[in-house]
Design a protein around this motif. Structure first.
Motif, PDB file in Angstrom:
ATOM      1  N   VAL A 211       0.945  -0.996   0.122  1.00 32.39           N
ATOM      2  CA  VAL A 211       0.175   0.074  -0.042  1.00 32.39           C
ATOM      3  C   VAL A 211       0.690   1.185  -0.210  1.00 32.39           C
ATOM      4  O   VAL A 211       1.773   1.269   0.717  1.00 32.39           O
ATOM      5  CB  VAL A 211      -0.727  -0.117   0.997  1.00 32.39           C
ATOM      6  N   SER A 212       0.749   2.030  -0.833  1.00 32.42           N
ATOM      7  CA  SER A 212       1.484   3.360  -1.027  1.00 32.42           C
ATOM      8  C   SER A 212       0.452   4.406  -0.865  1.00 32.42           C
ATOM      9  O   SER A 212      -0.229   4.877  -1.872  1.00 32.42           O
ATOM     10  CB  SER A 212       2.384   3.252  -2.345  1.00 32.42           C
ATOM     11  N   LEU A 213       0.855   5.461  -0.209  1.00 34.17           N
ATOM     12  CA  LEU A 213       0.121   6.743  -0.191  1.00 34.17           C
ATOM     13  C   LEU A 213       0.997   7.635  -1.116  1.00 34.17           C
ATOM     14  O   LEU A 213       2.065   7.752  -1.274  1.00 34.17           O
ATOM     15  CB  LEU A 213       0.460   7.459   1.191  1.00 34.17           C
ATOM     16  N   GLU A 214      -0.014   8.260  -1.871  1.00 37.10           N
ATOM     17  CA  GLU A 214       0.511   9.377  -2.927  1.00 37.10           C
ATOM     18  C   GLU A 214       1.093   8.745  -4.145  1.00 37.10           C
ATOM     19  O   GLU A 214       0.941   8.982  -5.343  1.00 37.10           O
ATOM     20  CB  GLU A 214       1.033  10.349  -2.260  1.00 37.10           C
ATOM     21  N   PHE A 215       2.166   7.969  -4.123  1.00 38.74           N
ATOM     22  CA  PHE A 215       3.129   7.469  -5.164  1.00 38.74           C
ATOM     23  C   PHE A 215       2.657   6.094  -5.837  1.00 38.74           C
ATOM     24  O   PHE A 215       2.939   5.321  -5.013  1.00 38.74           O
ATOM     25  CB  PHE A 215       4.457   7.565  -4.858  1.00 38.74           C
ATOM     26  N   GLU A 216       2.606   6.094  -6.665  1.00 38.87           N
ATOM     27  CA  GLU A 216       2.230   4.715  -7.435  1.00 38.87           C
ATOM     28  C   GLU A 216       3.421   4.083  -8.015  1.00 38.87           C
ATOM     29  O   GLU A 216       4.434   4.796  -8.352  1.00 38.87           O
ATOM     30  CB  GLU A 216       1.109   4.769  -8.507  1.00 38.87           C
ATOM     31  N   THR A 217       3.227   2.683  -8.364  1.00 37.80           N
ATOM     32  CA  THR A 217       4.433   2.084  -9.116  1.00 37.80           C
ATOM     33  C   THR A 217       3.796   1.672 -10.432  1.00 37.80           C
ATOM     34  O   THR A 217       2.716   1.210 -10.478  1.00 37.80           O
ATOM     35  CB  THR A 217       5.110   0.991  -8.362  1.00 37.80           C
ATOM     36  N   THR A 218       4.544   2.185 -11.477  1.00 34.24           N
ATOM     37  CA  THR A 218       4.024   1.959 -12.956  1.00 34.24           C
ATOM     38  C   THR A 218       4.273   0.554 -13.268  1.00 34.24           C
ATOM     39  O   THR A 218       3.872  -0.019 -14.391  1.00 34.24           O
ATOM     40  CB  THR A 218       4.656   2.751 -13.800  1.00 34.24           C
ATOM     41  N   ALA A 219       5.201  -0.298 -12.336  1.00 30.82           N
ATOM     42  CA  ALA A 219       5.525  -1.790 -12.589  1.00 30.82           C
ATOM     43  C   ALA A 219       4.253  -2.373 -12.352  1.00 30.82           C
ATOM     44  O   ALA A 219       4.235  -3.880 -13.084  1.00 30.82           O
ATOM     45  CB  ALA A 219       6.823  -2.104 -11.771  1.00 30.82           C
ATOM     46  N   LEU A 220       3.524  -2.257 -11.541  1.00 30.80           N
ATOM     47  CA  LEU A 220       2.276  -3.185 -11.160  1.00 30.80           C
ATOM     48  C   LEU A 220       1.050  -2.556 -11.397  1.00 30.80           C
ATOM     49  O   LEU A 220       0.895  -1.412 -11.493  1.00 30.80           O
ATOM     50  CB  LEU A 220       2.517  -3.356  -9.681  1.00 30.80           C
ATOM     51  N   ARG A 221       0.092  -3.427 -11.576  1.00 29.18           N
ATOM     52  CA  ARG A 221      -1.142  -2.867 -11.638  1.00 29.18           C
ATOM     53  C   ARG A 221      -2.202  -2.780 -10.355  1.00 29.18           C
ATOM     54  O   ARG A 221      -2.022  -3.510  -9.594  1.00 29.18           O
ATOM     55  CB  ARG A 221      -1.905  -3.853 -12.790  1.00 29.18           C
ATOM     56  N   PRO A 222      -2.372  -1.780 -10.013  1.00 27.68           N
ATOM     57  CA  PRO A 222      -3.398  -1.499  -8.778  1.00 27.68           C
ATOM     58  C   PRO A 222      -4.528  -2.258  -8.669  1.00 27.68           C
ATOM     59  O   PRO A 222      -5.324  -2.485  -9.737  1.00 27.68           O
ATOM     60  CB  PRO A 222      -3.518  -0.113  -8.575  1.00 27.68           C
ATOM     61  N   VAL A 223      -4.957  -2.912  -7.443  1.00 27.99           N
ATOM     62  CA  VAL A 223      -5.999  -3.723  -7.525  1.00 27.99           C
ATOM     63  C   VAL A 223      -7.232  -2.419  -7.128  1.00 27.99           C
ATOM     64  O   VAL A 223      -8.277  -2.679  -7.451  1.00 27.99           O
ATOM     65  CB  VAL A 223      -5.810  -4.554  -6.268  1.00 27.99           C
ATOM     66  N   ALA A 224      -6.671  -1.660  -6.340  1.00 27.75           N
ATOM     67  CA  ALA A 224      -7.724  -0.281  -6.187  1.00 27.75           C
ATOM     68  C   ALA A 224      -6.820   0.821  -5.835  1.00 27.75           C
ATOM     69  O   ALA A 224      -5.770   0.943  -5.624  1.00 27.75           O
ATOM     70  CB  ALA A 224      -8.533  -0.787  -4.837  1.00 27.75           C
TER      71      ALA A 224
END
Ligand code: SAM
Length: 244
Positions: A211-224
């Protein structure tokens, strides 16, 4: 910020400290105070160094040179200065990696609904700072075992005082084993996210959450993607991870 080639950062930092020392003496400041101020400036400039050793060298360069050259008469307490400077460089080292921005109190609202955990599950705030993320996690998961790892000793100490119910220790989150955790929470910086995704892929068990606040990783597809109360996104990834 572009990185200066070594030893330019050290030369610049020492020149800055010497310049400040001379200027403060010229302005009539007591030598001991001028020494202290210039040393503190050198310690702050240590963020220019790319490794902990280089930062320590930058921070210690001015006080040691002033001593050895006899340019400054050291008061008795000044022998504590190198220790104090190293204590300053240590947290600066981590702040450089991710500045100390705390998780807002209700930034994780809705997390437990999207990512439910069984009672007693272990959650980790990787880089727990002063414990604001730990508090937000506890609010979401009152029955979880909340752990925090923090690189900076002073922050770790204050965090443990603020969150006596959490298990807080000093350490490097990249060297911490994430395998025992059902959820690893991060509030770091964009540049850290690729490394976090790789570590999560290697270590988190099926069903566990990153779980990451604010910053996403472009390597993985988020579940939500949640929208925290203060408008910051909260990115949820679950093992086994899907590639983006
Ligand atoms: C943006 S703050 C977030 C603090 C806390 N997680 C929160 O949300 O309130 C990032 C924290 O990560 C810590 N940090 C940075 N790199 C680290 C590392 N490699 N290992 C452990 N802590 C680290 C910093 O010292 C800082 O306290």
């Amino acid at each position: 910020m572009p990185r200066l080639p070594w030893p330019l950062p050290a030369v610049l930092a020492w020149a800055l400290a010497w310049g400040l020392f001379r200027a403060l003496l010229g302005a009539g400041m007591a030598p001991a105070l001028a020494l202290l101020m210039a040393s503190a400036a050198g310690a702050l400039a240590s963020v220019l160094g790319s490794t902990l050793w280089r930062r320590a060298l930058i921070a210690l360069g001015f006080p040691m040179a002033s001593l050895l050259s006899g340019a400054a008469q050291w008061p008795a307490w000044a022998w504590l200065l190198p220790l104090a400077l190293l204590a300053l460089v240590y947290p600066l080292n981590a702040w450089r990696d991710a500045p100390l921005f705390p998780t807002p109190a209700d930034a994780l609202r809705g997390l437990a609904t999207q990512a439910p955990l069984p009672a007693g599950a272990r959650v980790l705030d990787a880089g727990c700072g002063l414990g604001h993320g730990l508090q937000a996690l506890r609010w979401m998961y009152p029955q979880a075992e909340v752990h925090g790892v923090e690189w900076s000793w002073p922050l770790r100490l204050v965090c443990a005082l603020r969150c006596p119910w959490a298990r807080v220790r000093q350490g490097d989150m990249w060297r911490t084993d994430w395998r025992p955790y059902a959820l690893v929470y991060l509030f770091q910086r964009p540049e850290s996210m690729a490394r976090a995704a790789a570590k999560a892929e290697a270590e988190l068990a099926p069903g566990a959450w990153l779980v990451s606040l604010e910053f996403e990783t472009t390597a993985l597809r988020p579940v939500a993607r949640l929208q925290g109360a203060d408008g910051r996104p909260v990115w949820l990834y679950q093992a086994p991870f899907r590639k983006a």
